[in-house]
Structures are given as C-alpha cells and as structure tokens.
Scaffold this motif. Structure first.
Motif, PDB file in Angstrom:
ATOM      1  N   ALA A 175       0.172  -1.200   0.105  1.00  0.00           N
ATOM      2  CA  ALA A 175       0.124   0.196   0.119  1.00  0.00           C
ATOM      3  C   ALA A 175       0.641   1.015   0.053  1.00  0.00           C
ATOM      4  O   ALA A 175      -0.089   2.402  -0.590  1.00  0.00           O
ATOM      5  N   ASP A 176       2.060   0.881   0.432  1.00  0.00           N
ATOM      6  CA  ASP A 176       2.948   2.186   0.404  1.00  0.00           C
ATOM      7  C   ASP A 176       3.585   2.672  -0.723  1.00  0.00           C
ATOM      8  O   ASP A 176       3.815   3.639  -1.121  1.00  0.00           O
ATOM      9  N   SER A 177       3.394   1.844  -2.025  1.00  0.00           N
ATOM     10  CA  SER A 177       4.576   2.191  -3.398  1.00  0.00           C
ATOM     11  C   SER A 177       2.465   3.028  -3.863  1.00  0.00           C
ATOM     12  O   SER A 177       1.296   3.225  -4.296  1.00  0.00           O
ATOM     13  N   PRO A 178       3.254   4.033  -4.918  1.00  0.00           N
ATOM     14  CA  PRO A 178       2.112   5.057  -5.789  1.00  0.00           C
ATOM     15  C   PRO A 178       1.898   3.651  -6.988  1.00  0.00           C
ATOM     16  O   PRO A 178       0.906   4.337  -7.372  1.00  0.00           O
ATOM     17  N   ALA A 179       2.258   2.345  -6.816  1.00  0.00           N
ATOM     18  CA  ALA A 179       1.650   2.006  -8.185  1.00  0.00           C
ATOM     19  C   ALA A 179       0.713   0.994  -7.728  1.00  0.00           C
ATOM     20  O   ALA A 179      -0.329   0.073  -8.454  1.00  0.00           O
ATOM     21  N   PHE A 180      -0.105   1.166  -6.210  1.00  0.00           N
ATOM     22  CA  PHE A 180      -0.581  -0.486  -5.592  1.00  0.00           C
ATOM     23  C   PHE A 180      -2.333   0.504  -6.079  1.00  0.00           C
ATOM     24  O   PHE A 180      -2.489  -0.951  -6.426  1.00  0.00           O
ATOM     25  N   ALA A 181      -2.760   1.596  -6.257  1.00  0.00           N
ATOM     26  CA  ALA A 181      -4.180   1.434  -6.818  1.00  0.00           C
ATOM     27  C   ALA A 181      -4.137   0.785  -8.122  1.00  0.00           C
ATOM     28  O   ALA A 181      -5.502   0.621  -8.550  1.00  0.00           O
ATOM     29  N   ALA A 182      -3.037   1.345  -9.072  1.00  0.00           N
ATOM     30  CA  ALA A 182      -3.316   0.754 -10.214  1.00  0.00           C
ATOM     31  C   ALA A 182      -3.431  -0.339 -10.337  1.00  0.00           C
ATOM     32  O   ALA A 182      -4.027  -1.546 -11.045  1.00  0.00           O
ATOM     33  N   LEU A 183      -2.390  -1.186  -9.353  1.00  0.00           N
ATOM     34  CA  LEU A 183      -1.819  -2.872  -9.529  1.00  0.00           C
ATOM     35  C   LEU A 183      -2.667  -3.759  -9.196  1.00  0.00           C
ATOM     36  O   LEU A 183      -3.320  -4.256  -9.373  1.00  0.00           O
ATOM     37  N   ASP A 184      -3.525  -2.503  -8.694  1.00  0.00           N
ATOM     38  CA  ASP A 184      -5.481  -3.531  -7.821  1.00  0.00           C
ATOM     39  C   ASP A 184      -6.342  -3.386  -8.554  1.00  0.00           C
ATOM     40  O   ASP A 184      -6.659  -4.572  -8.010  1.00  0.00           O
ATOM     41  N   LYS A 185      -6.398  -3.032  -9.844  1.00  0.00           N
ATOM     42  CA  LYS A 185      -7.203  -3.039 -10.952  1.00  0.00           C
ATOM     43  C   LYS A 185      -7.218  -3.796 -11.526  1.00  0.00           C
ATOM     44  O   LYS A 185      -7.846  -4.787 -12.929  1.00  0.00           O
ATOM     45  N   VAL A 186      -5.801  -4.154 -11.891  1.00  0.00           N
ATOM     46  CA  VAL A 186      -5.421  -4.904 -12.799  1.00  0.00           C
ATOM     47  C   VAL A 186      -5.767  -6.291 -13.060  1.00  0.00           C
ATOM     48  O   VAL A 186      -6.218  -7.033 -11.565  1.00  0.00           O
ATOM     49  N   ARG A 187      -6.467  -7.324 -13.897  1.00  0.00           N
ATOM     50  CA  ARG A 187      -6.625  -8.911 -13.914  1.00  0.00           C
ATOM     51  C   ARG A 187      -5.796  -8.882 -14.743  1.00  0.00           C
ATOM     52  O   ARG A 187      -4.705  -8.917 -15.478  1.00  0.00           O
ATOM     53  N   ALA A 188      -6.515 -10.682 -14.732  1.00  0.00           N
ATOM     54  CA  ALA A 188      -5.221 -11.884 -15.692  1.00  0.00           C
ATOM     55  C   ALA A 188      -5.616 -11.773 -17.405  1.00  0.00           C
ATOM     56  O   ALA A 188      -6.558 -11.278 -17.613  1.00  0.00           O
ATOM     57  N   GLU A 189      -4.523 -11.994 -18.235  1.00  0.00           N
ATOM     58  CA  GLU A 189      -4.182 -11.226 -18.781  1.00  0.00           C
ATOM     59  C   GLU A 189      -3.711  -9.834 -19.978  1.00  0.00           C
ATOM     60  O   GLU A 189      -3.705  -9.768 -20.306  1.00  0.00           O
ATOM     61  N   TRP A 190      -4.222  -8.629 -18.670  1.00  0.00           N
ATOM     62  CA  TRP A 190      -3.813  -7.252 -18.959  1.00  0.00           C
ATOM     63  C   TRP A 190      -1.844  -7.372 -19.595  1.00  0.00           C
ATOM     64  O   TRP A 190      -1.849  -8.142 -18.863  1.00  0.00           O
ATOM     65  N   VAL A 191      -2.302  -6.788 -20.837  1.00  0.00           N
ATOM     66  CA  VAL A 191      -1.051  -6.556 -20.389  1.00  0.00           C
ATOM     67  C   VAL A 191      -0.430  -5.291 -19.857  1.00  0.00           C
ATOM     68  O   VAL A 191      -0.498  -4.153 -20.085  1.00  0.00           O
ATOM     69  N   VAL A 192       1.007  -5.166 -18.880  1.00  0.00           N
ATOM     70  CA  VAL A 192       1.247  -3.936 -18.281  1.00  0.00           C
ATOM     71  C   VAL A 192       3.297  -3.650 -18.518  1.00  0.00           C
ATOM     72  O   VAL A 192       3.579  -4.685 -18.535  1.00  0.00           O
ATOM     73  N   ARG A 193       3.221  -2.479 -18.266  1.00  0.00           N
ATOM     74  CA  ARG A 193       4.332  -2.269 -18.710  1.00  0.00           C
ATOM     75  C   ARG A 193       5.047  -1.852 -16.153  1.00  0.00           C
ATOM     76  O   ARG A 193       3.847  -1.046 -15.994  1.00  0.00           O
ATOM     77  N   ILE A 194       5.635  -2.611 -16.046  1.00  0.00           N
ATOM     78  CA  ILE A 194       6.570  -2.068 -14.623  1.00  0.00           C
ATOM     79  C   ILE A 194       7.857  -1.936 -14.350  1.00  0.00           C
ATOM     80  O   ILE A 194       8.587  -2.340 -15.170  1.00  0.00           O
ATOM     81  N   ASP A 195       7.895  -0.606 -13.793  1.00  0.00           N
ATOM     82  CA  ASP A 195       9.205   0.088 -13.565  1.00  0.00           C
ATOM     83  C   ASP A 195       9.192  -0.592 -12.223  1.00  0.00           C
ATOM     84  O   ASP A 195       7.945   0.282 -11.383  1.00  0.00           O
ATOM     85  N   GLY A 196      10.462  -1.052 -11.231  1.00  0.00           N
ATOM     86  CA  GLY A 196      10.790  -1.354  -9.734  1.00  0.00           C
ATOM     87  C   GLY A 196      11.993  -1.355  -9.763  1.00  0.00           C
ATOM     88  O   GLY A 196      12.795  -1.388 -10.457  1.00  0.00           O
ATOM     89  N   THR A 197      11.692  -1.738  -8.323  1.00  0.00           N
ATOM     90  CA  THR A 197      13.291  -1.880  -7.651  1.00  0.00           C
ATOM     91  C   THR A 197      13.601  -3.880  -7.795  1.00  0.00           C
ATOM     92  O   THR A 197      12.710  -4.534  -7.170  1.00  0.00           O
ATOM     93  N   VAL A 198      14.419  -4.278  -8.191  1.00  0.00           N
ATOM     94  CA  VAL A 198      15.070  -6.017  -7.556  1.00  0.00           C
ATOM     95  C   VAL A 198      15.278  -5.983  -6.820  1.00  0.00           C
ATOM     96  O   VAL A 198      16.860  -5.351  -6.000  1.00  0.00           O
ATOM     97  N   LYS A 199      14.459  -7.042  -5.887  1.00  0.00           N
ATOM     98  CA  LYS A 199      15.368  -7.230  -4.050  1.00  0.00           C
ATOM     99  C   LYS A 199      15.311  -8.836  -3.844  1.00  0.00           C
ATOM    100  O   LYS A 199      14.465  -9.692  -4.824  1.00  0.00           O
ATOM    101  N   LEU A 200      16.097  -9.588  -3.445  1.00  0.00           N
ATOM    102  CA  LEU A 200      16.288 -10.683  -2.623  1.00  0.00           C
ATOM    103  C   LEU A 200      14.954 -11.838  -1.912  1.00  0.00           C
ATOM    104  O   LEU A 200      14.882 -10.629  -1.382  1.00  0.00           O
ATOM    105  N   ARG A 201      14.507 -12.414  -2.837  1.00  0.00           N
ATOM    106  CA  ARG A 201      13.680 -12.667  -1.801  1.00  0.00           C
ATOM    107  C   ARG A 201      14.408 -13.822  -0.403  1.00  0.00           C
ATOM    108  O   ARG A 201      15.904 -13.672  -0.805  1.00  0.00           O
ATOM    109  N   ASP A 202      13.641 -13.444   0.395  1.00  0.00           N
ATOM    110  CA  ASP A 202      13.774 -14.322   2.013  1.00  0.00           C
ATOM    111  C   ASP A 202      14.421 -15.704   1.184  1.00  0.00           C
ATOM    112  O   ASP A 202      13.827 -16.581   0.367  1.00  0.00           O
TER     113      ASP A 202
END
Length: 591
Positions: free
Chosen positions: A54-81
């Motif tokens: 919810a802290d991301s400015p992309a949250f509201a837009a990503l909350d609306k996407v559904r399966a098979e929508w074509v999107v472009r994502i800008d972000g930062t790579v993080k290591l998983r636990d």
C-alpha cells in the motif's frame, strides 16, 4: 531506459539486486495477501514475481489489473527471503518491487483460463487459439516445433544437401488424396492445384543436375481428419538425391532423424537398430505397415494346425482359397477375465469375437490347454500351437481367420491392445523400422488395378517385371515407422519414360493422359534423367511424438478442427458474387 523493458521476465537474478528495471508482459496471476499484491508477470521467456504494498504509488493501479492484462512495470529488484525462494523458475531468487505501472492492453473476461492446465473443449480452444497458445504446454510445443525445424535444416546442410523452394500454385497430380483446386481468373474454366507434395518438382531438380535437395515444404491435401493427420495442410522434410540406391537414402536420412530424436527426446532413448521389414511380413507379423516395435508380440500363421481339425468354423474357412488363420500370442494373458475383455474388444471392432486358447497347470502339474477352441481341436494340435508360439502356463493366444485383407487391421489393433493391457509395451524408447518392398499395384473396390502407393516409384525388376501379374510387382518404395506412426515415406523413382508409360498403362492411364498430366516430367526424362530417389518426413507427426502428444493439433500453431474449419478466422467462408463472376464460377447447391 527502453520504452517497454530493460530485461525479459526470465533474465533477472540475484546479481541484479538493487537495480531499477522495467518489465513488460501479461499478468499471469494476481494474489492479494491482505494489502500486499503479488503478481506473476509473464512474457515469452518466463515469469517474474512483482510485489507491491500500500505504500507504493503503483498500488492503486495494480489493484485494478486482472489476468492477461498487458502491463509495464517499473521497479527495483529485491532478493527474496531464503525460505521464499522458488527453484522452479530462473527468477525464483528475486522479486521486483513495483514503483510505477502502465496498462498497455486491458483484457476482457477470458473465455478460457491461461493459468493452469484445465481441460477445455477443443472448439473453444481453437476459436480463441491466440489465448490457448499462451498456455504453458502449448507454448512449449510450439517452441519445440520451431527448434526441431531449425535442427532438421542445420543437419541437412551439414550432410551436404542444398535447400530449394518449389511452387505452391501448380497442376493437379495423383498423390493418393484430393487436391485443393484454385480457379484461374486469367484462364476461365481452368484450375491450378495446391501441391499435395513437391514430388514432380523435386524430381525435375534432379534432372536439372542438382544432386542433393531438401526443403521444409508445405503440402496441401483435402483429407478427412484424424488424430495424427491434419485435414488441410502439413509440413514435411522433403528430400531427393541423384545416383542413389535405396540403401543410400536410408544411410543419408537415418542420422538426421535419429539425431533430432536424440536431441529433443528428453529421457527417452533412441534404439539404434532400424530393421528393414518387408511390407507383407509387417502385415503378417504386426497387422500394420507402421508397426509399434515397442510391443514384443509377433503374430504368426497357424493355418496348418486348423486344417481338418474339429473346429469346424476355421476348418471350413480354410477350404476357401486365399484364407488363413493367424494367432496373436498373449504372454501372461491366461485368465478367463482377460480373454473375455479381449473378446469384447474384438466385438467393438465389428467382429463377432476372437477364438482363444489359454494354458494352465493341471492338478497333476501337467500343462493343459483350456477353452472351447482347445476342446474342439484336441490336445495334440493345441500343444503344437503352443510350441510354435513359444508360450507356457499362464499364457494365452487369440485367433482370427479369413482373407488377410479383411482382418489384418483389426488383428493389428488387437495386438496393440493386448500389449497395452498386459504391460508389455517398452516405455521410454523410440523404435524405428524401415518398411520396404511395397506392392506396386492393388485392386480397388471394383476390381480395377491402381497404384497402391506413389505412382512415380520404380518397379523392382524394371520393365520386365511389368509384363507379368501386376499384383506381384514390388516397388522400390519404403516407409519409416516409429512407435506405431508412419514418419517417412519415399522411393527410388521411375526415371525411364518407357517404364513409366507401361506402369501408368497398367493403372488405366493411356499415354495421352500421362503426357497431359505429367508432360513436363516426361519431357524432362527424354533429355537425360539420372537415377534418383528420396523421401519425405512428416514434421507435424515427428513433433507430436517428441512432445508426447496423441493429437497432432497440439503441435500445430493454427490447426483446423475435425470438420476442416478454422474457427478463429472463419474459414471456409462464402465469397461475394463479384468474386465469383470474376472467376467465371457459380455455386450450385448440393441436392
């Protein structure tokens, strides 16, 4: 940064941690974990997990996407636990924290899901083939097909063959199936045909002096569909060679086919022994000219044991000329229940049933034959049959009789069914066999002589062989079978006009008709034609085997359905009256 992506969805790993990246693809799956969104983003190359809170400015837009929508994502790579690493995908050690999202192509409600492998009706899958192709299994099959074609092409060049292209619009030619006809606008009332195969052209390439030809060739045949055959078009590896014998063709083709199956067969091995089996022996032993050699069962002629026996049905049958009795051994099939199941199978195939004998240990330890058939022929004949078939206690044999052409196909299917039921089929292997010595001619339903296979094959014995009984003439014609499928068909060609005219005359084609239909080739043969031969390998069927699919439509990008319809593009379709007038055609309704 690139307008759409800095990396594909299969590229990022732990070395990219901390980098700002841009990805584009399809939303494969959305998971909402209480204010934290996880999105699997998919492209042609793979999947990357996107995370957004919810802290991301992309949250509201990503909350609306559904399966098979074509999107472009800008972000930062993080290591998983460590506990959350997914070793099943190349990007399983990282995730991308989304900072910005752009919707490139929203999607309506899906008529079939892309995520998962749910079984959907084929009509729906073919209507929405562009969605079906996004599914992992089908996508993988298409890439396999592309890689097989690339490998075939590379191997042919490495073997000294040269690739040439032959015409798509040509003349009608008898290749054993119906032509697709193309009306000529410039020549009203006349028709071109789509080639059933590049047969005449590849022979003319040899006459023109090019020595070793190949082509990844499209072929068009108006055929009834089957699970292992497309009803309209297919692709084949087309091959022709000059100054060769049958053995030379085999020696050139085997390394190519074997190499492709070794390269793409996964854990399955390729049996290096490719036996040569005469056509008539294949029908006798396996009931098929494309035998599955993974099944060790070999049928045998046991007519001699039933002549004059107490089993009146077979004894009387054998008094008729051209009849015989064949046995299908069933090692381990010596139980009443199994014999009853096989009888039911025979009845499903349109037969009244199959006679059988089963062998078991009697109370005194002796071996005895059981069943109505055994009682009718007596213990001596039953024992002779057992010894001929190499059977023992706990085994059985099934029997079919009549003219071979009336029961061979059913016997072959019964052999396969018995092998499957008893677990005799060798798994994890490709077994090949060359089927050779095909008959040159056969009779049709009305008793007329016709070509049984390729009309351009050389008869064994040349012109002299055509002076006797046509049905006894063998051709230099061969097929390659693998695991019950025909993969390759070919022959040494008839390059002598005199022999060609005689062969077509026997099949009911006068010289004038041969000149009319094959004038170009006949003319070419009068100016110095080399002995030549070749073959064609079905690429669709080859990929079907490698993909371990039972339906050829699973390895064709845009196949027709069982009624030869393209449900996605709406073909075949009606054409306008203007188009018909331009072609001087009129559609007449069927009665």
């Amino acid at each position: 940064m690139h307008a759409y992506r800095s990396h594909t969805c299969a590229e990022l790993g732990r070395n990219n941690a901390g980098e700002a990246v841009r990805l584009s693809g399809w939303v494969h799956r959305v998971r909402d974990h209480g204010g934290v969104l996880f999105i699997d983003l998919r492209d042609h190359y793979g999947i990357t997990q996107i995370i957004c809170d919810a802290d991301s400015p992309a949250f509201a837009a990503l909350d609306k996407v559904r399966a098979e929508w074509v999107v472009r994502i800008d972000g930062t790579v993080k290591l998983r636990d460590t506990a959350l690493v997914n070793p099943r995908i190349p990007t399983g050690e990282i995730e991308v924290y989304a900072g910005e999202v752009a919707v490139l192509g929203p999607a309506e409600e899906l008529p079939l899901p892309v995520f998962g492998d749910q079984d959907y009706p084929e009509e729906t899958r073919l209507t929405y083939r562009f969605l079906d192709l996004r599914r992992e299994g089908l996508h993988r099959n298409m890439m396999l097909r592309s890689n097989v074609v690339r490998s075939l092409r590379n191997r042919m060049w490495q073997a000294g063959f040269t690739e040439f292209q032959t015409p798509i619009i040509t003349a009608s030619s008898p290749e054993g199936a119906r032509d697709f006809l193309v009306p000529s606008r410039l020549h009203p009332g006349k028709f071109y045909a789509l080639p059933q195969a590049p047969q005449q052209f590849k022979q003319l390439i040899m006459v023109a002096g090019f020595d070793r030809y190949f082509q990844i060739a499209p072929c068009f045949r108006d055929e009834d569909p089957r699970a292992d055959r497309s009803p309209t078009d297919f692709y084949q590896l087309d091959v022709e060679m000059s100054f060769v014998t049958q053995a030379d063709v085999f020696a050139a083709v085997q390394p190519v086919i074997q190499g492709v199956f070794e390269e793409f067969g996964g854990e399955r091995r390729v049996d290096p022994d490719w036996p040569l089996i005469p056509y008539r022996e294949a029908l006798l032993t396996y009931g098929s000219d494309k035998p599955d050699l993974r099944n060790p069962i070999k049928m045998q002629d046991v007519s001699g044991h039933f002549r004059g026996s107490g089993f009146a049905i077979f004894a009387t049958l054998l008094e008729q000329e051209g009849t015989e009795i064949r046995a299908i051994p069933a090692p381990g099939g010596g139980s009443r229940k199994f014999c009853d199941r096989m009888n039911a199978f025979a009845q499903q195939q349109g037969l009244p049933g199959m006679g059988y004998i089963l062998w078991r240990k009697a109370e005194d330890g002796a071996l005895e034959a059981a069943g109505p058939l055994a009682r009718n022929i007596g213990p001596e004949r039953a024992e002779a049959i057992r010894q001929q078939l190499g059977l023992d206690a706990g085994d059985a044999a099934f029997f079919l009789g009549g003219r071979p052409e009336t029961f061979e196909a059913v016997a072959g299917r019964a052999r396969n069914e018995i092998g499957r039921e008893l677990g005799l089929i060798e798994e994890g292997v490709f077994k090949f066999a060359w089927i050779v010595d095909f008959p040159m001619f056969e009779t049709d339903d009305e008793g007329r002589i016709d070509f049984s296979h390729n009309p351009f094959s050389m008869p064994q014995g040349g012109l002299a062989a055509l002076q006797g009984d046509p049905l006894k003439v063998l051709a230099y014609q061969y097929d390659l079978a693998c695991n019950g499928y025909e993969l390759v068909s070919g022959g040494i060609r008839n390059h002598t006009p005199e022999i060609m005219f005689k062969a077509f005359e026997i099949a009911g084609y006068p010289a004038s008709e041969v000149e009319k239909r094959f004038g170009g080739m006949v003319k070419a043969f009068k100016y110095g034609a080399p002995p030549h031969g070749g073959c064609a390998a079905g690429i669709d069927r080859m990929v079907m085997l490698l993909a371990d699919e039972s339906n050829i439509r699973e390895v064709i990008m845009f196949p027709m359905n069982q009624r030869a319809e393209d449900l996605m593009m709406g073909a075949p379709s009606e054409v306008s009256n203007e188009q018909l007038r331009e072609l001087c055609l009129r559609v007449i309704p069927r009665d």
